[in-house]
Design a protein around this motif. Structure first.
Motif, PDB file in Angstrom:
ATOM      1  N   SER A 102       0.778  -1.240   0.000  1.00  0.00           N
ATOM      2  CA  SER A 102       0.000   0.000   0.000  1.00  0.00           C
ATOM      3  C   SER A 102       0.815   1.299   0.000  1.00  0.00           C
ATOM      4  CB  SER A 102      -0.976   0.018   1.183  1.00  0.00           C
ATOM      5  OG  SER A 102      -0.295  -0.166   2.406  1.00  0.00           O
ATOM      6  N   PRO A 103       1.985   1.379   0.663  1.00  0.00           N
ATOM      7  CA  PRO A 103       2.702   2.658   0.591  1.00  0.00           C
ATOM      8  C   PRO A 103       3.214   3.010  -0.805  1.00  0.00           C
ATOM      9  CG  PRO A 103       3.467   1.325   2.447  1.00  0.00           C
ATOM     10  CD  PRO A 103       2.636   0.441   1.580  1.00  0.00           C
ATOM     11  N   PHE A 104       3.288   2.018  -1.677  1.00  0.00           N
ATOM     12  CA  PHE A 104       3.904   2.234  -2.986  1.00  0.00           C
ATOM     13  C   PHE A 104       2.908   2.170  -4.140  1.00  0.00           C
ATOM     14  CE2 PHE A 104       6.609  -0.006   0.005  1.00  0.00           C
ATOM     15  CZ  PHE A 104       7.650   0.900   0.145  1.00  0.00           C
ATOM     16  N   MET A 160       9.846  -2.542 -13.312  1.00  0.00           N
ATOM     17  CA  MET A 160       9.943  -1.806 -12.061  1.00  0.00           C
ATOM     18  C   MET A 160       8.829  -0.767 -11.941  1.00  0.00           C
ATOM     19  SD  MET A 160      13.059   0.513 -10.547  1.00  0.00           S
ATOM     20  CE  MET A 160      14.266  -0.695 -11.051  1.00  0.00           C
ATOM     21  N   ILE A 161       8.218  -0.710 -10.748  1.00  0.00           N
ATOM     22  CA  ILE A 161       7.192   0.308 -10.509  1.00  0.00           C
ATOM     23  C   ILE A 161       7.494   1.156  -9.270  1.00  0.00           C
ATOM     24  CG2 ILE A 161       5.330  -0.914 -11.705  1.00  0.00           C
ATOM     25  CD1 ILE A 161       4.389  -1.955  -9.037  1.00  0.00           C
ATOM     26  N   ALA A 162       8.524   0.785  -8.501  1.00  0.00           N
ATOM     27  CA  ALA A 162       8.949   1.611  -7.362  1.00  0.00           C
ATOM     28  C   ALA A 162      10.388   1.256  -7.010  1.00  0.00           C
ATOM     29  CB  ALA A 162       8.045   1.383  -6.143  1.00  0.00           C
ATOM     30  N   CYS A 163      11.153   2.252  -6.556  1.00  0.00           N
ATOM     31  CA  CYS A 163      12.556   2.033  -6.188  1.00  0.00           C
ATOM     32  C   CYS A 163      12.914   3.006  -5.066  1.00  0.00           C
ATOM     33  CB  CYS A 163      13.457   2.254  -7.402  1.00  0.00           C
ATOM     34  SG  CYS A 163      15.213   2.041  -7.057  1.00  0.00           S
ATOM     35  N   GLU A 164      13.336   2.452  -3.909  1.00  0.00           N
ATOM     36  CA  GLU A 164      13.657   3.305  -2.762  1.00  0.00           C
ATOM     37  C   GLU A 164      14.807   2.719  -1.953  1.00  0.00           C
ATOM     38  OE1 GLU A 164       9.304   5.250  -1.749  1.00  0.00           O
ATOM     39  OE2 GLU A 164      10.590   4.468  -0.170  1.00  0.00           O
ATOM     40  N   ASP A 165      15.537   3.611  -1.257  1.00  0.00           N
ATOM     41  CA  ASP A 165      16.577   3.185  -0.323  1.00  0.00           C
ATOM     42  C   ASP A 165      15.930   2.742   0.988  1.00  0.00           C
ATOM     43  OD1 ASP A 165      18.648   3.744  -2.058  1.00  0.00           O
ATOM     44  OD2 ASP A 165      18.886   5.797  -1.325  1.00  0.00           O
ATOM     45  N   LEU A 240      14.864  -2.227   9.128  1.00  0.00           N
ATOM     46  CA  LEU A 240      15.217  -1.502   7.918  1.00  0.00           C
ATOM     47  C   LEU A 240      14.001  -1.545   6.999  1.00  0.00           C
ATOM     48  CD1 LEU A 240      18.840  -2.777   7.115  1.00  0.00           C
ATOM     49  CD2 LEU A 240      18.118  -0.898   8.596  1.00  0.00           C
ATOM     50  N   VAL A 241      13.524  -0.370   6.614  1.00  0.00           N
ATOM     51  CA  VAL A 241      12.308  -0.285   5.793  1.00  0.00           C
ATOM     52  C   VAL A 241      12.518   0.764   4.697  1.00  0.00           C
ATOM     53  CG1 VAL A 241      10.805  -0.951   7.715  1.00  0.00           C
ATOM     54  CG2 VAL A 241      11.238   1.476   7.269  1.00  0.00           C
ATOM     55  N   PRO A 242      11.753   0.710   3.621  1.00  0.00           N
ATOM     56  CA  PRO A 242      11.838   1.747   2.590  1.00  0.00           C
ATOM     57  C   PRO A 242      11.468   3.126   3.140  1.00  0.00           C
ATOM     58  CG  PRO A 242      10.710  -0.187   1.746  1.00  0.00           C
ATOM     59  CD  PRO A 242      10.858  -0.389   3.217  1.00  0.00           C
ATOM     60  N   GLU A 243      12.016   4.154   2.511  1.00  0.00           N
ATOM     61  CA  GLU A 243      11.811   5.530   2.982  1.00  0.00           C
ATOM     62  C   GLU A 243      10.341   5.908   3.064  1.00  0.00           C
ATOM     63  OE1 GLU A 243      15.572   8.111   1.462  1.00  0.00           O
ATOM     64  OE2 GLU A 243      14.362   7.171  -0.130  1.00  0.00           O
ATOM     65  N   THR A 244       9.538   5.494   2.101  1.00  0.00           N
ATOM     66  CA  THR A 244       8.114   5.845   2.098  1.00  0.00           C
ATOM     67  C   THR A 244       7.404   5.274   3.310  1.00  0.00           C
ATOM     68  OG1 THR A 244       8.034   5.993  -0.313  1.00  0.00           O
ATOM     69  CG2 THR A 244       5.947   5.635   0.812  1.00  0.00           C
ATOM     70  N   VAL A 245       7.774   4.061   3.703  1.00  0.00           N
ATOM     71  CA  VAL A 245       7.175   3.448   4.885  1.00  0.00           C
ATOM     72  C   VAL A 245       7.555   4.238   6.130  1.00  0.00           C
ATOM     73  CG1 VAL A 245       7.156   1.388   6.338  1.00  0.00           C
ATOM     74  CG2 VAL A 245       7.125   1.155   3.842  1.00  0.00           C
ATOM     75  N   CYS A 264      18.953  -0.845  -1.900  1.00  0.00           N
ATOM     76  CA  CYS A 264      17.827  -0.354  -2.699  1.00  0.00           C
ATOM     77  C   CYS A 264      16.728  -1.399  -2.792  1.00  0.00           C
ATOM     78  CB  CYS A 264      18.291   0.019  -4.116  1.00  0.00           C
ATOM     79  SG  CYS A 264      19.461   1.378  -4.131  1.00  0.00           S
ATOM     80  N   TRP A 265      15.559  -1.002  -2.379  1.00  0.00           N
ATOM     81  CA  TRP A 265      14.384  -1.884  -2.454  1.00  0.00           C
ATOM     82  C   TRP A 265      13.604  -1.524  -3.700  1.00  0.00           C
ATOM     83  CZ3 TRP A 265       9.063  -1.174  -2.468  1.00  0.00           C
ATOM     84  CH2 TRP A 265       8.287  -2.321  -2.207  1.00  0.00           C
ATOM     85  N   GLU A 266      13.388  -2.508  -4.564  1.00  0.00           N
ATOM     86  CA  GLU A 266      12.666  -2.286  -5.811  1.00  0.00           C
ATOM     87  C   GLU A 266      11.420  -3.150  -5.839  1.00  0.00           C
ATOM     88  OE1 GLU A 266      15.366  -3.209  -8.918  1.00  0.00           O
ATOM     89  OE2 GLU A 266      16.724  -1.557  -8.474  1.00  0.00           O
ATOM     90  N   LEU A 267      10.339  -2.550  -6.252  1.00  0.00           N
ATOM     91  CA  LEU A 267       9.084  -3.276  -6.432  1.00  0.00           C
ATOM     92  C   LEU A 267       8.823  -3.406  -7.914  1.00  0.00           C
ATOM     93  CD1 LEU A 267       6.525  -4.460  -4.984  1.00  0.00           C
ATOM     94  CD2 LEU A 267       5.460  -2.224  -5.400  1.00  0.00           C
ATOM     95  N   VAL A 268       8.484  -4.617  -8.343  1.00  0.00           N
ATOM     96  CA  VAL A 268       8.223  -4.853  -9.757  1.00  0.00           C
ATOM     97  C   VAL A 268       6.870  -5.525  -9.916  1.00  0.00           C
ATOM     98  CG1 VAL A 268      10.683  -5.140 -10.258  1.00  0.00           C
ATOM     99  CG2 VAL A 268       9.261  -7.160  -9.827  1.00  0.00           C
TER     100      VAL A 268
END
Length: 295
Positions: A102-104, A160-165, A240-245, A264-268
């Motif tokens: 949901s955050p992404f 890829m639909i999201a990419c965050e540290d 450790l979580v993505p920045e948006t979270v 780097c956490w990537e959502l595909v």
């Protein structure tokens, strides 16, 4: 007996004239006559009584006309049904997703928009871990899956639909809360709250620590993001979580950058490689059109 022959026969039978029928079919009359003759030879029956001005059906011809029309109607219905699936006017789509999407990606909003555009398409949704969803993709049980990137298998394609540290999160009263930047080695002595193996960011984090030959202690394993963040907020461990979270829990937790590593956490959105060869229907393709592009 071919559909083309039946189509020629039905057209000639309805207009009772080979020349007119050939003109309607946009073929030369000799081609029509040859097709009818071949049909008569195959059936071993005379289908038309011919005269200089018109043709009339024989009894055998009248019998064939009834059955031929049924066959042609069924063939057209089959074509229409296939086209409806290709156009996403009908059909099914199976979508898999990991926890914490949901955050992404606002999946409920995407599904609502897809339903508005394609109301006759049946949508099935399931949740699971990475390996479980990839297995479902391979076996054709789902068409698409939202997954964190680790190593995409060769038989799976991903966009890829999201990419965050990833960042460090802890409770405001935790000893690390006084730091805004922390090295991985300095996290080792603290208890972690993690996702279960094969879920969320777990494998990504494990690989990052293993690459530096660092061992850490996991105090809690959870299957959903809210539980993880609530345990962190109560001071029961760090994560450790993505920045948006982290941003969505601002005020309830302390956030620090990782000083000496970029994780780097990537959502595909993933699909079987054969999907690109049009093995699936139009519904998955129409759903993909709704997803944002990541540059």
């Amino acid at each position: 007996m071919e559909l083309r022959q039946l189509h020629y026969f039905v057209t000639a039978a309805k207009v009772e004239h080979f020349t007119v029928a050939a003109r309607q079919l946009n073929i030369v009359q000799s081609a029509l006559s040859s097709a009818i003759k071949a049909l008569e030879e195959e059936l071993d029956a005379k289908l038309f009584v011919r005269s200089t001005r018109q043709v009339r059906l024989t009894q055998a011809g009248r019998t064939l006309l009834e059955k031929a029309q049924i066959v042609l109607d069924a063939a057209q219905e089959a074509r229409d049904s296939v086209q409806a699936v290709q156009d996403a006017r009908r059909g099914k789509i199976g979508i898999g997703t990991v926890q914490g999407l949901s955050p992404f990606v606002d999946l409920p909003a995407l599904l609502a928009e897809f339903h508005r555009r394609h109301p006759e398409v049946e949508v099935r949704l399931c949740q699971g871990g990475l390996a479980h969803l990839i297995d479902k993709l391979r076996n054709g049980l789902i068409d698409l899956a939202f997954l964190p990137v680790v190593d995409t298998p060769p038989d799976i394609v991903a966009r890829m639909i999201a990419c965050e540290d990833l960042v460090v999160v802890c409770a405001p009263g935790h000893p690390l809360a006084r730091l805004n930047s922390i090295a991985l080695a300095d996290l080792v002595g603290h208890a972690f709250v993690d996702f279960e193996p094969d879920r969320g960011t777990r494998r990504l984090i494990d690989d990052a620590f293993s690459a530096r030959r660092l061992e850490r202690r996991t105090a809690f394993e959870v299957s959903d993001l809210d539980s993880l963040m609530e345990l962190v907020g109560h001071g029961l461990g760090i994560a450790l979580v993505p920045e948006t979270v982290a941003a969505s829990w601002q005020g309830a937790i302390h956030v620090a950058e990782i000083a000496d590593a970029e994780i780097c956490w990537e959502l595909v959105v993933a699909s079987p490689a054969k999907f690109s060869d049009d093995a699936s229907g139009g519904a998955p393709r129409k759903f993909l059109e709704l997803l944002p592009e990541v540059e």
